[in-house]
Design a protein around this motif. Structure first.
Motif, PDB file in Angstrom:
ATOM      1  N   ASP A  73      11.784   6.112  -3.530  1.00 57.99           N
ATOM      2  CA  ASP A  73      11.400   5.359  -2.340  1.00 57.99           C
ATOM      3  C   ASP A  73      12.409   5.582  -1.208  1.00 57.99           C
ATOM      4  OD1 ASP A  73      13.618   3.740  -2.845  1.00 57.99           O
ATOM      5  OD2 ASP A  73      12.447   2.215  -3.902  1.00 57.99           O
ATOM      6  N   SER A  74      12.109   4.993  -0.046  1.00 62.55           N
ATOM      7  CA  SER A  74      12.945   5.224   1.136  1.00 62.55           C
ATOM      8  C   SER A  74      14.349   4.672   0.984  1.00 62.55           C
ATOM      9  CB  SER A  74      12.281   4.600   2.368  1.00 62.55           C
ATOM     10  OG  SER A  74      12.075   3.214   2.167  1.00 62.55           O
ATOM     11  N   GLU A  75      14.534   3.769   0.026  1.00 61.40           N
ATOM     12  CA  GLU A  75      15.868   3.217  -0.210  1.00 61.40           C
ATOM     13  C   GLU A  75      16.650   4.040  -1.226  1.00 61.40           C
ATOM     14  OE1 GLU A  75      13.066   1.202  -0.036  1.00 61.40           O
ATOM     15  OE2 GLU A  75      13.652   0.868   2.035  1.00 61.40           O
ATOM     16  N   GLY A  76      16.070   5.133  -1.695  1.00 63.60           N
ATOM     17  CA  GLY A  76      16.767   6.029  -2.608  1.00 63.60           C
ATOM     18  C   GLY A  76      16.695   5.640  -4.064  1.00 63.60           C
ATOM     19  N   ILE A  77      15.846   4.677  -4.392  1.00 71.36           N
ATOM     20  CA  ILE A  77      15.705   4.243  -5.785  1.00 71.36           C
ATOM     21  C   ILE A  77      14.628   5.095  -6.459  1.00 71.36           C
ATOM     22  CG2 ILE A  77      15.082   2.336  -7.312  1.00 71.36           C
ATOM     23  CD1 ILE A  77      16.183   0.426  -5.242  1.00 71.36           C
ATOM     24  N   ARG A  78      14.980   5.683  -7.593  1.00 75.27           N
ATOM     25  CA  ARG A  78      14.058   6.541  -8.336  1.00 75.27           C
ATOM     26  C   ARG A  78      13.188   5.672  -9.245  1.00 75.27           C
ATOM     27  NH1 ARG A  78      13.897  11.969  -9.705  1.00 75.27           N
ATOM     28  NH2 ARG A  78      13.009  12.475 -11.736  1.00 75.27           N
ATOM     29  N   ASN A  79      11.893   5.902  -9.181  1.00 82.48           N
ATOM     30  CA  ASN A  79      10.943   5.100  -9.950  1.00 82.48           C
ATOM     31  C   ASN A  79      10.048   6.005 -10.784  1.00 82.48           C
ATOM     32  OD1 ASN A  79      11.417   2.371  -8.527  1.00 82.48           O
ATOM     33  ND2 ASN A  79      10.981   3.758  -6.826  1.00 82.48           N
ATOM     34  N   ASP A  80       9.758   5.552 -11.994  1.00 83.84           N
ATOM     35  CA  ASP A  80       8.835   6.270 -12.876  1.00 83.84           C
ATOM     36  C   ASP A  80       7.595   5.401 -13.044  1.00 83.84           C
ATOM     37  OD1 ASP A  80       7.641   7.992 -14.622  1.00 83.84           O
ATOM     38  OD2 ASP A  80       8.834   7.392 -16.361  1.00 83.84           O
ATOM     39  N   ASN A  81       6.520   5.775 -12.383  1.00 84.41           N
ATOM     40  CA  ASN A  81       5.325   4.945 -12.373  1.00 84.41           C
ATOM     41  C   ASN A  81       4.373   5.379 -13.494  1.00 84.41           C
ATOM     42  OD1 ASN A  81       3.594   2.971 -11.491  1.00 84.41           O
ATOM     43  ND2 ASN A  81       2.665   4.214  -9.899  1.00 84.41           N
ATOM     44  N   PRO A  82       4.061   4.492 -14.443  1.00 89.82           N
ATOM     45  CA  PRO A  82       3.196   4.865 -15.565  1.00 89.82           C
ATOM     46  C   PRO A  82       1.707   4.844 -15.241  1.00 89.82           C
ATOM     47  CG  PRO A  82       3.850   2.584 -15.789  1.00 89.82           C
ATOM     48  CD  PRO A  82       4.547   3.092 -14.564  1.00 89.82           C
ATOM     49  N   GLY A  83       1.355   4.445 -14.020  1.00 86.80           N
ATOM     50  CA  GLY A  83      -0.071   4.362 -13.683  1.00 86.80           C
ATOM     51  C   GLY A  83      -0.282   4.295 -12.192  1.00 86.80           C
ATOM     52  N   TYR A  84      -1.114   3.355 -11.750  1.00 93.03           N
ATOM     53  CA  TYR A  84      -1.397   3.148 -10.335  1.00 93.03           C
ATOM     54  C   TYR A  84      -0.886   1.773  -9.904  1.00 93.03           C
ATOM     55  CZ  TYR A  84      -4.507   7.053  -9.030  1.00 93.03           C
ATOM     56  OH  TYR A  84      -5.002   8.283  -8.690  1.00 93.03           O
ATOM     57  N   GLU A  85      -0.144   1.742  -8.801  1.00 94.18           N
ATOM     58  CA  GLU A  85       0.196   0.477  -8.159  1.00 94.18           C
ATOM     59  C   GLU A  85      -0.801   0.292  -7.021  1.00 94.18           C
ATOM     60  OE1 GLU A  85       4.302  -0.164  -7.080  1.00 94.18           O
ATOM     61  OE2 GLU A  85       4.949   1.250  -8.627  1.00 94.18           O
ATOM     62  N   ILE A  86      -1.622  -0.750  -7.114  1.00 94.55           N
ATOM     63  CA  ILE A  86      -2.711  -0.939  -6.155  1.00 94.55           C
ATOM     64  C   ILE A  86      -2.515  -2.250  -5.401  1.00 94.55           C
ATOM     65  CG2 ILE A  86      -5.217  -1.133  -5.882  1.00 94.55           C
ATOM     66  CD1 ILE A  86      -5.473   0.368  -8.572  1.00 94.55           C
ATOM     67  N   ARG A  87      -2.417  -2.149  -4.066  1.00 92.32           N
ATOM     68  CA  ARG A  87      -2.311  -3.348  -3.242  1.00 92.32           C
ATOM     69  C   ARG A  87      -3.718  -3.894  -2.978  1.00 92.32           C
ATOM     70  NH1 ARG A  87      -0.193  -1.240   0.834  1.00 92.32           N
ATOM     71  NH2 ARG A  87       1.986  -1.771   0.501  1.00 92.32           N
ATOM     72  N   THR A  88      -3.856  -5.207  -3.060  1.00 94.88           N
ATOM     73  CA  THR A  88      -5.157  -5.830  -2.827  1.00 94.88           C
ATOM     74  C   THR A  88      -4.928  -7.182  -2.158  1.00 94.88           C
ATOM     75  OG1 THR A  88      -7.260  -6.446  -3.871  1.00 94.88           O
ATOM     76  CG2 THR A  88      -5.248  -6.915  -5.110  1.00 94.88           C
ATOM     77  N   ALA A  89      -5.991  -7.941  -1.978  1.00 95.84           N
ATOM     78  CA  ALA A  89      -5.884  -9.238  -1.313  1.00 95.84           C
ATOM     79  C   ALA A  89      -5.278 -10.265  -2.257  1.00 95.84           C
ATOM     80  CB  ALA A  89      -7.264  -9.697  -0.839  1.00 95.84           C
ATOM     81  N   ASN A  90      -4.604 -11.265  -1.683  1.00 96.23           N
ATOM     82  CA  ASN A  90      -4.030 -12.334  -2.500  1.00 96.23           C
ATOM     83  C   ASN A  90      -5.125 -13.041  -3.302  1.00 96.23           C
ATOM     84  OD1 ASN A  90      -1.433 -11.902  -1.534  1.00 96.23           O
ATOM     85  ND2 ASN A  90      -1.701 -13.293   0.195  1.00 96.23           N
ATOM     86  N   GLY A  91      -4.888 -13.208  -4.597  1.00 94.64           N
ATOM     87  CA  GLY A  91      -5.852 -13.897  -5.446  1.00 94.64           C
ATOM     88  C   GLY A  91      -7.082 -13.087  -5.794  1.00 94.64           C
ATOM     89  N   ALA A  92      -7.065 -11.764  -5.524  1.00 96.86           N
ATOM     90  CA  ALA A  92      -8.234 -10.927  -5.823  1.00 96.86           C
ATOM     91  C   ALA A  92      -8.479 -10.850  -7.326  1.00 96.86           C
ATOM     92  CB  ALA A  92      -8.031  -9.523  -5.261  1.00 96.86           C
ATOM     93  N   ALA A  93      -9.757 -10.705  -7.692  1.00 95.27           N
ATOM     94  CA  ALA A  93     -10.117 -10.590  -9.101  1.00 95.27           C
ATOM     95  C   ALA A  93      -9.761  -9.209  -9.631  1.00 95.27           C
ATOM     96  CB  ALA A  93     -11.610 -10.849  -9.283  1.00 95.27           C
ATOM     97  N   VAL A  94      -9.215  -9.185 -10.841  1.00 97.08           N
ATOM     98  CA  VAL A  94      -8.937  -7.931 -11.547  1.00 97.08           C
ATOM     99  C   VAL A  94     -10.021  -7.757 -12.592  1.00 97.08           C
ATOM    100  CG1 VAL A  94      -7.281  -6.663 -12.966  1.00 97.08           C
ATOM    101  CG2 VAL A  94      -6.465  -8.208 -11.176  1.00 97.08           C
ATOM    102  N   ARG A  95     -10.577  -6.546 -12.685  1.00 94.38           N
ATOM    103  CA  ARG A  95     -11.734  -6.341 -13.556  1.00 94.38           C
ATOM    104  C   ARG A  95     -11.513  -5.181 -14.531  1.00 94.38           C
ATOM    105  NH1 ARG A  95     -15.713  -3.937  -8.781  1.00 94.38           N
ATOM    106  NH2 ARG A  95     -14.591  -1.972  -8.505  1.00 94.38           N
ATOM    107  N   ALA A  96     -12.208  -5.256 -15.657  1.00 93.47           N
ATOM    108  CA  ALA A  96     -12.136  -4.186 -16.655  1.00 93.47           C
ATOM    109  C   ALA A  96     -12.847  -2.951 -16.117  1.00 93.47           C
ATOM    110  CB  ALA A  96     -12.781  -4.640 -17.959  1.00 93.47           C
ATOM    111  N   VAL A  97     -12.258  -1.782 -16.348  1.00 89.73           N
ATOM    112  CA  VAL A  97     -12.870  -0.553 -15.833  1.00 89.73           C
ATOM    113  C   VAL A  97     -13.928  -0.005 -16.789  1.00 89.73           C
ATOM    114  CG1 VAL A  97     -10.793   0.042 -14.532  1.00 89.73           C
ATOM    115  CG2 VAL A  97     -11.104   0.962 -16.852  1.00 89.73           C
ATOM    116  N   PHE A  98     -13.991  -0.562 -18.013  1.00 90.63           N
ATOM    117  CA  PHE A  98     -14.998  -0.100 -18.976  1.00 90.63           C
ATOM    118  C   PHE A  98     -15.119  -1.148 -20.076  1.00 90.63           C
ATOM    119  CE2 PHE A  98     -16.905   2.876 -22.104  1.00 90.63           C
ATOM    120  CZ  PHE A  98     -17.863   3.452 -21.282  1.00 90.63           C
ATOM    121  N   GLU A  99     -16.228  -1.093 -20.795  1.00 87.55           N
ATOM    122  CA  GLU A  99     -16.426  -2.035 -21.894  1.00 87.55           C
ATOM    123  C   GLU A  99     -15.397  -1.781 -23.001  1.00 87.55           C
ATOM    124  OE1 GLU A  99     -19.690  -1.281 -24.705  1.00 87.55           O
ATOM    125  OE2 GLU A  99     -20.304   0.340 -23.343  1.00 87.55           O
ATOM    126  N   GLY A 100     -15.057  -2.827 -23.717  1.00 87.05           N
ATOM    127  CA  GLY A 100     -14.084  -2.685 -24.799  1.00 87.05           C
ATOM    128  C   GLY A 100     -13.707  -4.027 -25.379  1.00 87.05           C
TER     129      GLY A 100
END
Length: 436
Positions: free
Chosen positions: A330-357
């Motif tokens: 990042d711009s502050e020089g901190i190295r990050n290892d992201n295991p997936g997607y960081e997704i910004r959304t609206a406050n209190g937004a619903a999180v949903r399953a991407v597939f049945e399981g």
């Protein structure tokens, strides 16, 4: 033949125009989407800017705005190139149609002159009676009849070509006007981008005064992400071990049943009949994929999940990708290892399953929730949730709400972290999720 060549040329032109139209429509859709997302980010930024204290959220929103605006400018460049191709194609078409129209008019003028010289009935009769024999006279009569029909048809060709030419000129003017509008919009976007970059520098300077505090916040976030990843690894490993034990237990039970049946048949002096279907026995040497697909239901779910690769919905209905899969600094020089997607959304937004399981894990990680769902040999993980509305062992369907996203009190941002695994191997969600 000239008419057919012209018709074939126009067919090719209109087919190419159709391809351009489809591409232009997709580019316009993307531009509208970028505009909508930028408006949303601008509203969020204005809310944070009203606070006198500069926050990390302001910087993150500015970063997102800059990235989106650069993508929008690139999209406009693609639209302009597309329009340049259309304008070039239209110019070629106009020149070709004009040339065809001039030729048709020249031929028509010759026919009119011929008709004028032979307009009297006397001249037509003399032309017919001057024939050597009856057959030639008949052919001359038919020629005069067909000449009149052809002249009418030629006039129709001229009118049709003139209409096509006028339509192409109108389309050409429209494309030029649209190009000018896009170039104007592009200049405005570049000007806004410059202001945002200036603001970003100012915010970074202001934040540098609180650098220690901010870096601590970021380290805390990364610590929570690392802890979440460890919990995911532990949960998946446990699922594989449980599945292996269950498969081995089923195989042992089947073996005992077969041995009992054989002993009974031998005691009754009957022929020993072996199993009708040969199944692969799960052992300690079996792969994780074989273990997780040990049942028909698990195999079906794995195949269905794989069949939807590239078409899975996002874990939130509306959101912007903050960081993708992999390592970044990042711009502050901190190295990050992201295991997936960081997704910004609206406050209190619903999180949903991407597939049945089936939900295999619901737990608290540093004050926020983690949910893991099993899809055969695949697993999806959803972390940084404020609340959950599913429980372990529960079956879920595609797009079913499983909880709500949490808001970081230090940055004021609502982000969900989504990760995808095949067995114990983490994979890039970009290859699986549909375009947002």
């Amino acid at each position: 033949m000239k008419f057919f060549r012209t018709a074939f040329f126009l067919f090719c032109v209109f087919a190419a125009t159709g391809v351009f139209a489809q591409s232009s429509s997709e580019l316009k859709r993307r531009r509208d989407k970028y505009t909508e997302e930028l408006e949303q980010l601008n509203r969020e930024y204005q809310e944070t800017a009203s606070n006198k204290k500069v926050s990390l959220k302001q910087l993150n929103i500015l970063k997102a705005q800059i990235n989106l605006r650069e993508e929008k400018i690139a999209n406009i460049n693609s639209e302009v190139r597309n329009l340049d191709n259309q304008i070039s194609q239209s110019n070629n078409t106009v020149r070709t149609l004009q040339s065809q129209l001039d030729q048709l008019k020249k031929e028509y003028a010759g026919m009119v002159l011929f008709a004028y010289r032979n307009q009297s009935a006397y001249n037509k009769l003399m032309f017919i009676f001057a024939a050597k024999d009856f057959n030639q006279a008949y052919r001359r009569l038919k020629y005069l009849q067909q000449f009149g029909t052809y002249r009418e048809r030629q006039a129709g060709y001229i009118q049709g070509t003139q209409k096509d030419l006028n339509n192409k000129i109108v389309e050409l003017d429209r494309n030029k006007k649209q190009k000018n509008n896009l170039l104007t919009e592009q200049e405005k976007e570049k000007e806004t981008l410059g202001k945002e970059k200036t603001n970003q520098v100012k915010v970074i300077v202001d934040l540098s005064k609180h650098q220690g505090e901010i870096k601590k916040q970021q380290r805390d976030v990364q610590k929570r992400i690392a802890q979440t990843r460890r919990q995911i690894d532990i949960a998946i490993r446990k699922e594989i071990e449980d599945a292996r034990r269950e498969a081995e237990a089923r195989a042992a039970a089947a073996a005992r049943a077969a041995a009992a049946a054989a002993a009974k048949a031998k005691a009754e002096n009957k022929e020993v009949v072996g199993p009708s279907v040969s199944k692969k026995t799960i052992t300690k040497a079996s792969t994780n994929s074989e273990v997780l697909n040990a049942t028909p239901e698990a195999t079906r779910l794995s195949n269905d999940f794989l069949g939807n690769r590239g078409r899975l919905p996002w874990p939130v209905a509306n959101g912007q990708l903050v960081h993708g899969f992999g390592t970044y600094t990042d711009s502050e020089g901190i190295r990050n290892d992201n295991p997936g997607y960081e997704i910004r959304t609206a406050n209190g937004a619903a999180v949903r399953a991407v597939f049945e399981g089936e939900v295999v894990k619901v737990m608290d990680v540093s004050g926020t929730y983690l949910i893991i769902i099993k899809h055969g040999e695949y697993f999806t993980a959803y972390s940084n949730l404020r609340s959950v509305n599913v429980a372990k062992g529960q079956k879920v369907s595609t797009k079913q709400s499983i909880g709500t996203v949490a808001t970081d009190p230090s940055s004021g941002e609502a982000e969900v972290i989504f990760a995808l695994y095949q067995g114990k191997t983490v994979v890039n969600p970009k290859l699986w999720l549909a375009d947002n």
